[in-house]
Design a protein around this motif. Structure first.
Motif: not given
Length: 259
Positions: A238-239, A242-243, A245-246
């Motif tokens: 998940d982390e 998220e990275r 996507e950023r």
């Protein structure tokens, strides 16, 4: 002078006559006593067992006469209490504690294996370790409507023990492979309790059964992980998502700006 010589010779003969029998009797007595002593020693050696087989026989008999050293302490010591409920399967409980300085394997045996069983049927206890075993028995209906409380139950239980090495797993075949080292700890007699009349024995049985059930439930639960906590794969993924996507969003912004 002749009289003096004759007197001296007579004294010598008397002395020799008095001395010779003394030494001869002494030699005879000493030789006979030594001969008797030799015979006694030979007879004693023969009786005591100069042969190894005789020594082994005497030692085995002596060991059989000595009381067996207990490895386990039982509570109750020599009885198994069951509530008297004809037509039902009832339970009893017994605490087993290893009082020796070594690991001990134990096993239950019964004269009625079709109507009785134990949980656990056996196991290995470390020094000072204890557990409560539950014994199940089916109570048959008495003949001619007789109350079996007043009769002696023919079913008996036996607990045997065996000294084992540290780290060894319990298997019932241990007692067959090392029959010479197996010791009978106790033969337990069945005693029925009247469920309609409270008694200290019945109250103690209820407490032990409750403790046995709690111990069984505790063994069913998986052991708690007391080691360092490791982040699960889900959290890591998940982390990372998220990275990513950023990063993609930033790339899109930079692309728009450049245009």
């Amino acid at each position: 002078m002749a009289i003096a010589d004759e007197k001296t010779s007579k004294e010598g003969k008397v002395w020799s006559l008095c001395r010779m029998p003394f030494w001869q009797s002494g030699n005879a007595s000493s030789s006979s006593s030594s001969h008797n002593l030799h015979q006694q020693n030979h007879h004693q050696q023969h009786v005591d067992g100069s042969h190894p087989h005789s020594l082994n026989t005497v030692s085995s008999v002596a060991r059989s006469l000595l009381p067996t050293r207990r490895r386990l302490r039982l509570d109750p010591a020599n009885k198994l209490y069951f509530p008297y409920e004809p037509g039902k399967q009832v339970r009893s409980a017994i605490r087993i504690k290893n009082t020796s300085k070594s690991h001990v394997a134990f096993k239950f045996q019964t004269t009625a294996p079709k109507s009785c069983f134990m949980r656990p049927p056996g196991g290995i206890l470390a020094p000072g370790e204890s557990l409560i075993a539950t014994v199940f028995k089916f109570v048959e209906h008495p003949e001619n409507n007789e109350k079996q409380l007043d009769q002696k139950c023919k079913v008996k239980f036996k607990i045997v023990s065996l000294k084992v090495k540290v780290g060894m797993d319990y298997v019932p075949e241990l007692f067959d492979e090392q029959k010479d080292q197996v010791a009978v700890e106790q033969i337990l007699r069945v005693v029925f309790l009247d469920v309609e009349h409270p008694s200290p024995a019945m109250e103690k049985l209820k407490r032990q059964l409750a403790e046995a059930e709690a111990a069984l439930e505790a063994r069913k639960k998986p052991p708690e992980d007391t080691g360092p906590r490791i982040v699960g794969e889900g959290l890591v993924i998940d982390e990372w998502k998220e990275r990513r996507e950023r990063y993609l969003a930033r790339q899109q912004v930079e692309g728009v700006d450049s245009v």
